[in-house]
Design an enzyme around this catalytic site. Structure first.
Site, PDB file in Angstrom:
ATOM      1  N   GLU A  45      -7.475  -1.238   4.176  1.00 35.89           N
ATOM      2  CA  GLU A  45      -8.048  -0.390   5.245  1.00 35.89           C
ATOM      3  C   GLU A  45      -9.097   0.254   4.717  1.00 35.89           C
ATOM      4  O   GLU A  45      -8.926   1.107   3.462  1.00 35.89           O
ATOM      5  CB  GLU A  45      -6.868   0.452   6.189  1.00 35.89           C
ATOM      6  CG  GLU A  45      -7.614   1.413   6.803  1.00 35.89           C
ATOM      7  CD  GLU A  45      -6.571   2.340   7.724  1.00 35.89           C
ATOM      8  OE1 GLU A  45      -6.882   2.861   8.642  1.00 35.89           O
ATOM      9  OE2 GLU A  45      -5.773   2.706   6.980  1.00 35.89           O
ATOM     10  N   LYS A 113      -9.328  -0.968  14.743  1.00 37.84           N
ATOM     11  CA  LYS A 113      -8.076  -0.239  14.955  1.00 37.84           C
ATOM     12  C   LYS A 113      -7.845   0.315  16.471  1.00 37.84           C
ATOM     13  O   LYS A 113      -8.702   0.686  17.007  1.00 37.84           O
ATOM     14  CB  LYS A 113      -8.321   0.776  13.911  1.00 37.84           C
ATOM     15  CG  LYS A 113      -6.768   1.535  13.588  1.00 37.84           C
ATOM     16  CD  LYS A 113      -7.068   2.411  12.637  1.00 37.84           C
ATOM     17  CE  LYS A 113      -5.787   3.122  12.153  1.00 37.84           C
ATOM     18  NZ  LYS A 113      -5.824   4.015  10.857  1.00 37.84           N
ATOM     19  N   CYS A 149      -3.107  -0.506  10.048  1.00 36.71           N
ATOM     20  CA  CYS A 149      -2.136   0.603   9.509  1.00 36.71           C
ATOM     21  C   CYS A 149      -1.410   1.323  10.648  1.00 36.71           C
ATOM     22  O   CYS A 149      -0.475   0.677  11.178  1.00 36.71           O
ATOM     23  CB  CYS A 149      -3.327   1.606   9.026  1.00 36.71           C
ATOM     24  SG  CYS A 149      -2.342   2.981   7.998  1.00 36.71           S
ATOM     25  N   GLY A 290      -5.109  28.492 -18.327  1.00 29.78           N
ATOM     26  CA  GLY A 290      -4.449  29.517 -18.906  1.00 29.78           C
ATOM     27  C   GLY A 290      -2.927  29.124 -19.143  1.00 29.78           C
ATOM     28  O   GLY A 290      -2.274  28.634 -18.333  1.00 29.78           O
ATOM     29  N   ASN A 373      -3.870  43.325 -10.666  1.00 27.84           N
ATOM     30  CA  ASN A 373      -4.872  42.361 -10.244  1.00 27.84           C
ATOM     31  C   ASN A 373      -6.022  42.365 -11.112  1.00 27.84           C
ATOM     32  O   ASN A 373      -6.737  41.224 -11.234  1.00 27.84           O
ATOM     33  CB  ASN A 373      -5.073  42.507  -8.762  1.00 27.84           C
ATOM     34  CG  ASN A 373      -3.920  41.939  -7.986  1.00 27.84           C
ATOM     35  OD1 ASN A 373      -3.176  41.220  -8.190  1.00 27.84           O
ATOM     36  ND2 ASN A 373      -4.069  42.445  -6.535  1.00 27.84           N
TER      37      ASN A 373
END
Length: 552
Positions: A45, A113, A149, A290, A373
């Site tokens: 598809e 479809k 589908c 990190g 933070n």
């Protein structure tokens, strides 16, 4: 003499928007089918454009370009078998998700479809018009029905096509992975075969697109629902399906029947493929992340190494005064086992400078999460600087448990371009790490053997943003947290449901509150590999501002 018919199915990986490249892939598959004597070569598809296009398909120039590439492909494939390929169709002021049959150098027919999915990650009702159910394509030896589908998940389209003369059903798909979805696909397809008494080809694409990964696993069913062929998951494959005409209709010959690995392996492979395709299709070849010495960043480093090779992965340790010697040792051990580069960039001097700058304004106020933070955001600044300087995509490392309750710092450890473990709860992180330490497959570019020291997996999780900090200081144990999150997020359960299941009501209410107040963070978070049908992004579309709470 009984007739035979060969269909070549191409379970391939398109790149969204790379129309010429996708056409070249289709042509290469067509050449293989022609060499094998196929009567038809089939692609999935929307293959010419890649899938899902989202609102890009609303741009007329894009649809016109796709149609031009389809017509050019038809001309390239004039001398040989028919070619079936998915693409958009603009016709009489309406846009369709269509499936094209190319023969003798031209478009010979188009199926549109009919059933448009409008749930989970799908939003096709606002993009396309529902097409009429078409009759079968008349091929040289057979009549072929093509439910596209979602059409195959309902009885009516396949039934109408067979009543109109279809002798084989070919179902082209762009169906992304979700946990246990293969069983649902197989169940629906078996139903269509049993209802209609004809064989069915289920053809799915492979490859990653943003958060979604199409997992392949194409298969062929014979009348009665018996499996005749199964292709591997996640691998590109071109296979030839031979049908023999019998007194009771067409029957597919037995072919390869790939054994699909267990869920934990499929999902690790998905995270690897999702990252690899996201990088390559976006034009990146290297990553930076990190590496804290904790389990989440260790797993992300391992996924990245398996996806693109250790030489393309830069790990960075960004210690503060709260970083333990164990974490420094563990980060170094992970990088050494993987073979990745490890740089160390202390954040102490930068933190001192920021603290000094803010001191006049914060004078007399006690330290709190603000100072924690700042550390995380300084790490984000350092990592983004490395990303910019060296052209390496920054990976974020927050698991689904943290993302759900907001235990990640926006503009800090949430900074980055992709999160491979975004849909993996913490308890699954632990299990996945242990599985990878015991397992190596040919598709992994990382080293054999344990990639992560046991201590990284076994030690109590901590953000190390203050002295002696542990995640469980403010959260229930992850085994409890993940079960509650599973009910509230995956199951959309009520607070009362959770209490009835045995969880403490105050704990459930706290988790519910954290989920709702963290929506604004998730709205701004990096995309990540989708594993479940309730992943954060298109699967879960909650308002950012929301004052409702469940008082059941």
């Amino acid at each position: 003499m009984a007739r035979t018919y060969r269909v070549t199915i191409a379970q391939l990986n398109p790149t969204l928007g790379a129309l010429a490249g996708n056409a070249d892939k289709a042509h290469a598959a067509w050449l293989q089918g022609r060499a094998a004597g196929a009567g038809l070569v089939a692609l999935p598809e929307m293959f010419i454009t890649g899938y899902q296009t989202q609102d890009l398909v609303l741009k007329p120039a894009f649809v016109e370009d796709a149609r031009a590439h389809i017509e050019a492909l038809a001309a390239r494939c004039a001398d040989g078998p028919a070619l079936a390929i998915g693409g958009p169709l603009y016709e009489a002021g309406r846009l369709y998700n269509a499936y094209y049959m190319l023969r003798d150098g031209a478009v010979a027919g188009i199926a549109r479809k009919h059933h448009l999915p409008n749930y989970a990650v799908f939003d096709e009702e606002r993009l396309y018009t529902s097409g009429p159910v078409s009759g079968p394509f008349g091929m040289d030896a057979v009549r072929l029905g093509t439910p596209v589908c979602e059409d195959s998940w309902y009885e009516d389209v396949a039934e109408t096509m067979v009543e109109s003369g279809a002798e084989i059903l070919l179902v082209p798909n762009g169906s992304p992975y979700a946990r246990n979805k293969l069983d649902r696909r197989m169940g629906h397809m078996v139903s269509r075969v049993i209802e209609n008494g004809v064989p069915l080809i289920y053809l799915n694409m492979v490859g990653g697109q943003d958060d979604q990964v199409f997992d392949g696993g194409s298969f062929v069913l014979n009348p009665g629902g018996k499996l005749a062929m199964m292709l591997p998951v996640f691998d590109e494959a071109v296979a030839h399906v031979d049908f023999d005409e019998t007194n009771h209709g067409w029957v597919a010959r037995e072919g390869e029947k790939a054994v699909h690995p267990p869920v934990i392996e499929q999902e690790y492979r998905l995270m690897v493929e999702a990252l690899r395709d996201y990088l390559h299709k976006a034009g990146f070849s290297k990553v930076v992340l990190g590496l804290s010495g904790g389990v989440d960043s260790a797993l992300v480093a391992t996924i990245a190494t398996d996806a693109i090779g250790a030489e393309n992965v830069r790990c960075v340790m960004l210690p503060s005064e709260y970083t333990s010697e164990h974490s420094l040792e563990d980060a170094e051990a992970v990088a050494r086992k993987l073979g990745c580069r490890l740089d160390t960039v202390p954040i102490g001097p930068a933190r001192a400078a920021v603290t000094e700058s803010l001191a006049p304004i914060f004078n007399g106020m006690a330290p709190d999460v603000t100072e924690e933070n700042i550390q995380s955001r300084l790490r984000g600044v350092m990592l983004m600087a490395l990303s910019n300087k060296f052209g390496e995509m920054l990976l974020t490392t927050g698991n689904k448990s943290e993302v759900a309750v907001g235990y990640a710092t926006i503009y800090g450890d949430m900074a980055g371009g992709y999160n491979p473990i975004k849909d993996l709860y913490k308890t699954r992180v632990f299990a996945t790490c242990r599985w990878r330490n015991e397992t190596h497959r040919d598709w992994m570019l990382g080293p054999k053997g344990a990639a992560m020291p046991d201590r990284v997996i076994d030690k109590p999780p901590s953000a190390e943003l203050r002295a002696d900090q542990k995640d469980e200081d403010s959260l229930p144990p992850y085994e409890v947290l993940d079960d509650i999150l599973g009910m509230l997020i995956e199951g959309e359960s009520s607070v009362a449901d959770c209490v009835e299941a045995g969880f403490d009501r105050d704990t459930v209410k706290k988790i519910e509150q954290l989920i709702y107040i963290s929506e604004y963070k998730r709205f701004q978070s990096a995309p990540g590999a989708r594993l479940t049908s309730r992943a954060f992004w298109l699967d879960r579309r909650y308002p950012i501002v929301n004052r409702w709470r469940d008082n059941s």
